[in-house]
Scaffold this motif. Structure first.
Motif, PDB file in Angstrom:
ATOM      1  N   ILE A 167      10.498   3.543  36.045  1.00 46.50           N
ATOM      2  CA  ILE A 167       9.977   4.194  34.841  1.00 46.50           C
ATOM      3  C   ILE A 167      10.903   5.295  34.337  1.00 46.50           C
ATOM      4  CG2 ILE A 167       7.604   3.656  35.496  1.00 46.50           C
ATOM      5  CD1 ILE A 167       7.236   6.555  36.346  1.00 46.50           C
ATOM      6  N   GLY A 168      11.933   5.637  35.157  1.00 45.00           N
ATOM      7  CA  GLY A 168      12.903   6.645  34.725  1.00 45.00           C
ATOM      8  C   GLY A 168      12.366   8.052  34.692  1.00 45.00           C
ATOM      9  N   ARG A 169      11.340   8.317  35.519  1.00 41.42           N
ATOM     10  CA  ARG A 169      10.747   9.656  35.543  1.00 41.42           C
ATOM     11  C   ARG A 169      10.461  10.049  36.994  1.00 41.42           C
ATOM     12  NH1 ARG A 169       6.933   8.690  32.161  1.00 41.42           N
ATOM     13  NH2 ARG A 169       5.184   8.529  33.620  1.00 41.42           N
ATOM     14  N   PRO A 170      10.968  11.196  37.453  1.00 46.11           N
ATOM     15  CA  PRO A 170      10.747  11.597  38.853  1.00 46.11           C
ATOM     16  C   PRO A 170       9.326  12.081  39.076  1.00 46.11           C
ATOM     17  CG  PRO A 170      11.880  13.346  37.707  1.00 46.11           C
ATOM     18  CD  PRO A 170      11.766  12.203  36.721  1.00 46.11           C
ATOM     19  N   CYS A 171       8.992  12.259  40.355  1.00 50.02           N
ATOM     20  CA  CYS A 171       7.680  12.800  40.715  1.00 50.02           C
ATOM     21  C   CYS A 171       7.651  14.314  40.488  1.00 50.02           C
ATOM     22  CB  CYS A 171       7.347  12.461  42.160  1.00 50.02           C
ATOM     23  SG  CYS A 171       8.468  13.242  43.346  1.00 50.02           S
ATOM     24  N   LEU A 172       6.516  14.922  40.819  1.00 52.86           N
ATOM     25  CA  LEU A 172       6.332  16.358  40.589  1.00 52.86           C
ATOM     26  C   LEU A 172       7.396  17.182  41.310  1.00 52.86           C
ATOM     27  CD1 LEU A 172       4.673  18.748  39.502  1.00 52.86           C
ATOM     28  CD2 LEU A 172       3.256  18.574  41.570  1.00 52.86           C
ATOM     29  N   LEU A 173       7.753  16.787  42.551  1.00 53.38           N
ATOM     30  CA  LEU A 173       8.739  17.563  43.315  1.00 53.38           C
ATOM     31  C   LEU A 173      10.083  17.601  42.589  1.00 53.38           C
ATOM     32  CD1 LEU A 173       7.994  16.386  46.982  1.00 53.38           C
ATOM     33  CD2 LEU A 173       7.304  18.505  45.876  1.00 53.38           C
ATOM     34  N   GLY A 174      10.414  16.548  41.892  1.00 50.22           N
ATOM     35  CA  GLY A 174      11.652  16.542  41.121  1.00 50.22           C
ATOM     36  C   GLY A 174      11.625  17.534  39.983  1.00 50.22           C
ATOM     37  N   TYR A 175      10.460  17.741  39.379  1.00 47.01           N
ATOM     38  CA  TYR A 175      10.337  18.671  38.257  1.00 47.01           C
ATOM     39  C   TYR A 175      10.334  20.132  38.722  1.00 47.01           C
ATOM     40  CZ  TYR A 175       9.414  14.954  34.893  1.00 47.01           C
ATOM     41  OH  TYR A 175       9.535  13.855  34.070  1.00 47.01           O
ATOM     42  N   ILE A 176       9.801  20.408  39.918  1.00 45.53           N
ATOM     43  CA  ILE A 176       9.718  21.803  40.380  1.00 45.53           C
ATOM     44  C   ILE A 176      10.887  22.193  41.261  1.00 45.53           C
ATOM     45  CG2 ILE A 176       7.202  21.785  40.207  1.00 45.53           C
ATOM     46  CD1 ILE A 176       7.057  21.516  43.237  1.00 45.53           C
ATOM     47  N   GLY A 177      11.894  21.328  41.364  1.00 49.10           N
ATOM     48  CA  GLY A 177      13.121  21.687  42.074  1.00 49.10           C
ATOM     49  C   GLY A 177      13.082  21.498  43.569  1.00 49.10           C
ATOM     50  N   LYS A 178      12.072  20.765  44.094  1.00 46.19           N
ATOM     51  CA  LYS A 178      12.014  20.519  45.533  1.00 46.19           C
ATOM     52  C   LYS A 178      12.498  19.122  45.900  1.00 46.19           C
ATOM     53  CE  LYS A 178       8.636  23.923  46.985  1.00 46.19           C
ATOM     54  NZ  LYS A 178       7.438  24.195  47.803  1.00 46.19           N
ATOM     55  N   CYS A 179      13.086  18.444  44.943  1.00 49.02           N
ATOM     56  CA  CYS A 179      13.749  17.169  45.199  1.00 49.02           C
ATOM     57  C   CYS A 179      14.878  17.032  44.177  1.00 49.02           C
ATOM     58  CB  CYS A 179      12.763  16.006  45.071  1.00 49.02           C
ATOM     59  SG  CYS A 179      13.537  14.380  45.343  1.00 49.02           S
ATOM     60  N   SER A 180      16.027  16.569  44.623  1.00 48.13           N
ATOM     61  CA  SER A 180      17.173  16.421  43.720  1.00 48.13           C
ATOM     62  C   SER A 180      17.065  15.169  42.857  1.00 48.13           C
ATOM     63  CB  SER A 180      18.468  16.395  44.537  1.00 48.13           C
ATOM     64  OG  SER A 180      18.397  15.386  45.536  1.00 48.13           O
ATOM     65  N   ALA A 181      15.984  14.405  43.013  1.00 50.04           N
ATOM     66  CA  ALA A 181      15.654  13.233  42.195  1.00 50.04           C
ATOM     67  C   ALA A 181      16.770  12.201  42.137  1.00 50.04           C
ATOM     68  CB  ALA A 181      15.254  13.682  40.785  1.00 50.04           C
ATOM     69  N   PRO A 182      17.208  11.689  43.305  1.00 47.95           N
ATOM     70  CA  PRO A 182      18.197  10.606  43.264  1.00 47.95           C
ATOM     71  C   PRO A 182      17.612   9.319  42.691  1.00 47.95           C
ATOM     72  CG  PRO A 182      17.394  10.912  45.506  1.00 47.95           C
ATOM     73  CD  PRO A 182      16.815  12.033  44.685  1.00 47.95           C
TER      74      PRO A 182
END
Length: 640
Positions: A167-182
């Protein structure tokens, strides 16, 4: 039961070189694997007079029907082959350290393209790096939540990761900076792995390097007026330090060590390990193992190191060596092959490993703490077994079958004697109903006129069952609120602590009193043999028997209760003998002094002026007390 002399190899055919040997049963199955510096010396020890061997060793050699061996060049090779054979054959008479699957680990799946940080239980697998174990899964999640600010790595499942990519959209952790969203390409696979590698280095103890780097970058961002970036780095630094605060510093020199301690009885041993990395406790782990052979603490250390660290390296990432093995292994005692064991561990770690016993300082203090944990673990293990209804029912049935009782012994009374060379002889009676202790029914006896255990057992059994006969004939008047006396309830089984002499003495007294509906047995400590009256041979219960475990619990509880009473009596006698002969000091004043000072030792340290402040004790009496307790001349004390 096989005769070991039938398959004993000729002594001259056994080599004197190091090697590994296997005992096999009649079906050819390997039942025991061992290593030796000298095969001839070790194997000959198994074929000495059978009755001189320990009971479990005796059982092993009589179960076996053949023995073979393989020679090696060094003790290190012998260790390697012993470990491989134990793993391959799973011999029934070897102590096995099996993983407790309840411990959660912080795992890093390095075998995936995008490694994942997660809580993982169960057997270790290749390609996964483990940190811990932790006592609770929430402790891992709490630590991980702090560190994801600094190391924004993937923590999601494979399904969530793929869906985010679609879907080309990261989870919540990606938005709050706790995942680098690979998952959506914010970082490449190489960049994400670099973040994970830094996380692993931090968890492995490389904390100072990271803290210095973050602090340096924060100051540089501040100097360049990049205040938002500096604030983010400040928060990362605070999160890393907070995560470190959760791990107490126990060794100030930054040591990497595993601290191993044992608590054991005749049938089981509890093992506790504290994993210390960079001076901080990174994890704790424990086992309770069955002693399927006669082993010393040194043997347990050898088996722990070979089996646990052997399994650790096999569960590593597939490399020839394991970086997770510690530089030091601190143990309570060194095994005979300590040098070879250290060399073998060094091969598996890829660098030097020290195996030693801490003698002083922080390491010795930490060893004592680990030993306390091991003792508590063994106690909890026994209590868990004791509280299990199925196990208790099985135990009572096994006792009834082994002793040919008409029914399961729902009430068991166990007696023990405590004395020192015939002085202050006391006895205890503990009661187990339905396999559980009934402490309200416990009784203590002061024995007079007996100087040895046999005569003391006779006296306490006579007193207990005379009271039973009197209580049995007592008819309570319900209108007066009278209740049956507690001694009116007879046991189905009486256990005495001891062997055939004690059992025969107890049985003789009961026969004299005309009690024929109560069975008697004795439990001898040395080999845990169960003796019955007038039987030439004891009953040997299997070492895994729940019945044997219940008999042991009864015996151990009676011993504890007896020795506690004996110490109380001895302490009171010492106090009485010291204070009784002091002129002017009666019972009331003695009690007042002990109530004021707490103990005879503290009273002896007090001055005459302090003692005289106790109500009823005057200056002259106080001086007499000081003189008696310190061995001074009363006249000199008075002159002073």
């Amino acid at each position: 039961m096989a005769d070991p002399s039938v398959y004993r190899p000729a002594s001259g055919t056994i080599p004197e070189s190091p090697g590994v040997y296997r005992f096999r049963d009649p079906t050819g199955r390997v039942i025991y694997v061992g290593k030796a510096k000298s095969l001839r010396q070790r194997l000959n020890s198994y074929f000495a007079d059978t009755w001189t061997l320990h009971a479990r060793t005796q059982q092993m050699v009589t179960t076996a029907s053949s023995v073979d061996w393989v020679t090696v060049h060094t003790e290190v090779e012998a260790l390697q082959l012993e470990y491989a054979w134990i793993k391959e054959f799973d011999p029934r008479f070897n102590v096995r350290y099996r993983d407790d699957k309840s411990y959660p680990y912080l795992a890093v799946t390095l075998d995936e393209e995008y490694p994942r940080l997660q809580v993982m239980r169960g057997a270790k697998r290749k390609g996964v790096r483990y940190f811990g174990p932790y006592s609770h899964a929430w402790a891992i999640r709490d630590t991980l939540d702090l560190l994801l600010r600094v190391f924004p790595s993937r923590t999601c499942s494979t399904g969530v990761f793929k869906r985010a990519g679609q879907i080309g959209r990261p989870c919540l952790l990606g938005y709050i900076g706790k995942c680098s969203a690979p998952c959506v390409g914010r970082v490449s696979a190489q960049e994400h792995r670099a973040i994970v590698d830094e996380f692993c280095e931090f968890m492995a103890g490389g904390t100072d390097k990271l803290l210095r780097r973050l602090e340096k970058e924060m100051l540089a961002a501040s100097d360049e007026l990049e205040f938002e970036r500096a604030a983010r780095l400040r928060d990362d630094l605070a999160a890393a330090r907070k995560a470190l605060e959760k791990q107490a510093v126990v060794l100030g020199d930054g040591t990497d060590a595993d601290v191993v301690a044992f608590a054991e009885d005749d049938l089981e041993a509890a093992v506790q390990v504290f994993h210390v990395r960079g001076g901080r406790i990174r994890g704790q782990r424990g086992w309770v193992v069955e002693k399927t052979e006669h082993v010393t603490t040194a043997d347990l250390v050898h088996q722990f190191c070979s089996q646990i660290y052997g399994a650790e390296t096999e569960a590593d990432t597939g490399a020839a060596t394991s970086p997770d093995l510690p530089r030091e292994v601190l143990v309570p005692v060194l095994p005979d092959d300590a040098d070879a064991l250290a060399d073998w561990l060094a091969e598996r770690r890829g660098s030097r490993v020290s195996l030693r016993v801490p003698q002083r300082g922080d390491k010795k203090t930490l060893m004592e703490s680990v030993a306390r944990n091991a003792s508590q673990a063994l106690t909890q293990h026994k209590l868990r077994r004791a509280s299990d209804l199925t196990a208790r029912s099985k135990a009572l049935e096994e006792i009834a079958d082994a002793l040919f009782l008409p029914s399961a012994p729902l009430r068991i009374e166990c007696f023990d004697i405590s004395q020192i060379q015939g002085t202050d002889v006391v006895a205890s009676m503990v009661v187990f109903e339905d396999g559980l202790a009934r402490k309200s029914e416990y009784r203590r006896f002061i024995i007079k006129g007996a100087t040895d255990d046999v005569s003391a057992i006779s006296e306490v059994i006579r007193r207990r069952f005379r009271a039973y006969l009197e209580a049995r004939d007592f008819e309570p008047d319900a209108t007066l609120g009278e209740k049956p006396k507690k001694f009116a309830y007879p046991p189905q089984l009486v256990i005495v602590d001891g062997g055939q002499p004690q059992v025969n003495a107890a049985a003789a007294v009961m026969a004299e009193l005309g009690i024929v509906d109560v069975s008697v047995c004795g439990l001898a400590k040395r080999l845990e043999e169960v003796w019955q009256p007038d039987e030439p041979m004891p009953v040997i219960l299997p070492r895994t028997s729940e019945g044997l475990y219940l008999l042991q619990r009864c015996r151990d509880e009676a011993h504890r209760f007896a020795i506690t009473f004996h110490r109380e009596r001895r302490s009171k006698r010492m106090i009485a003998s010291t204070l009784d002969d002091i002129p002017g000091l009666g019972e009331a004043r003695r009690k007042a002094l002990l109530r004021q000072f707490g103990s005879l030792k503290k009273l002896a340290l007090a001055s005459a002026e302090e003692i005289a402040t106790v109500p009823g004790v005057g200056p002259r009496t106080a001086e007499a007390v000081v003189a008696a307790l310190r061995g001074d001349d009363p006249a000199a004390s008075g002159a002073a």
